[in-house]
Design a protein around this motif. Structure first.
Motif, mmCIF file in Angstrom:
data_model
loop_
_atom_site.group_PDB
_atom_site.id
_atom_site.type_symbol
_atom_site.label_atom_id
_atom_site.label_comp_id
_atom_site.label_asym_id
_atom_site.label_seq_id
_atom_site.Cartn_x
_atom_site.Cartn_y
_atom_site.Cartn_z
ATOM 1 N N ASP A 109 -14.592 48.378 -14.348
ATOM 2 C CA ASP A 109 -14.752 49.569 -15.175
ATOM 3 C C ASP A 109 -13.848 50.711 -14.719
ATOM 4 N N TYR A 110 -13.820 50.977 -13.429
ATOM 5 C CA TYR A 110 -13.056 52.090 -12.871
ATOM 6 C C TYR A 110 -12.268 51.626 -11.648
ATOM 7 N N TRP A 111 -11.077 52.223 -11.497
ATOM 8 C CA TRP A 111 -10.190 51.834 -10.397
ATOM 9 C C TRP A 111 -9.656 53.058 -9.670
ATOM 10 N N GLY A 112 -9.447 52.887 -8.368
ATOM 11 C CA GLY A 112 -8.736 53.893 -7.604
ATOM 12 C C GLY A 112 -7.238 53.658 -7.683
ATOM 13 N N GLN A 113 -6.484 54.506 -7.000
ATOM 14 C CA GLN A 113 -5.022 54.425 -7.033
ATOM 15 C C GLN A 113 -4.460 53.442 -6.021
ATOM 16 N N GLY A 114 -5.255 53.071 -5.046
ATOM 17 C CA GLY A 114 -4.818 52.077 -4.070
ATOM 18 C C GLY A 114 -4.325 52.693 -2.771
ATOM 19 N N THR A 115 -4.408 51.893 -1.711
ATOM 20 C CA THR A 115 -3.901 52.292 -0.409
ATOM 21 C C THR A 115 -3.162 51.101 0.205
ATOM 22 N N GLN A 116 -2.009 51.383 0.788
ATOM 23 C CA GLN A 116 -1.157 50.312 1.302
ATOM 24 C C GLN A 116 -1.627 49.856 2.681
ATOM 25 N N VAL A 117 -1.730 48.538 2.835
ATOM 26 C CA VAL A 117 -2.014 47.926 4.131
ATOM 27 C C VAL A 117 -0.854 46.998 4.457
ATOM 28 N N THR A 118 -0.238 47.211 5.609
ATOM 29 C CA THR A 118 0.874 46.370 6.042
ATOM 30 C C THR A 118 0.554 45.787 7.416
ATOM 31 N N VAL A 119 0.605 44.466 7.510
ATOM 32 C CA VAL A 119 0.306 43.776 8.766
ATOM 33 C C VAL A 119 1.590 43.132 9.261
ATOM 34 N N SER A 120 2.036 43.565 10.420
ATOM 35 C CA SER A 120 3.270 43.029 10.976
ATOM 36 C C SER A 120 2.973 41.843 11.895
ATOM 37 N N SER A 121 3.908 40.904 11.930
ATOM 38 C CA SER A 121 3.715 39.695 12.745
ATOM 39 C C SER A 121 4.227 39.881 14.151
#
Length: 121
Positions: A109-121
C-alpha cells in the motif's frame, strides 16, 4: 496516507551488522502490517521480511532466515530490520512498506524512499 522514512543504511564489511529503521507517520501505525523489501542493481525488488500489525508473527525470505530479524515498536511508530552476518549479495536499496490488509510479500500500500546498504567483500 502513511509516510515512511527509512534510515540506517551504509557501507559494512562482509560478516558485519546493520540495523535499519523505518519511521511511520500519518494514519495509525498499529493498523498496518509492515515489511522490508530490497532491490539490487539490475534486479527486481524482492521481499525480505514482514511483521504483523500486532507484532506477534513474522515472515522471512529464505535468503535471510537466521540472519535478519524484523521487529516493531508501536509506541515509537517504528519498524526495524536487524541484519547480521551480512554478505555481499545483501547489497541493495532497502525499502520499508506498509499494508492494511496484506501480510508478507504482498505488502504494497505504502512505500518509503529506500536506504542503500552496501556490503564489501
Amino acid at each position: 496516507q502513511v509516510q515512511l522514512v527509512e534510515s540506517g543504511g551504509g557501507l559494512v564489511q562482509a560478516g558485519g551488522s546493520l540495523r535499519l529503521s523505518c519511521a511511520a507517520s500519518g494514519r495509525t501505525f498499529r493498523n498496518y502490517h509492515m515489511g522490508w523489501f530490497r532491490q539490487a542493481p539490475g534486479k527486481e525488488r524482492e521481499f525480505v521480511a514482514a511483521v504483523t500489525r500486532s507484532g506477534d508473527s513474522t515472515r522471512y525470505a529464505d535468503s535471510v532466515k537466521g540472519r535478519f530479524t524484523i521487529s516493531r515498536d508501536i509506541a515509537k511508530n517504528t519498524v526495524y530490520l536487524q541484519m547480521n552476518s551480512l554478505k555481499p549479495e545483501d547489497t541493495a536499496v532497502y525499502f520499508c512498506a506498509a499494508d492494511y490488509v496484506k501480510m508478507g510479500p504482498g505488502i504494497d500500500d505504502y512505500w518509503g524512499q529506500g536506504t542503500q546498504v552496501t556490503v564489501s567483500s
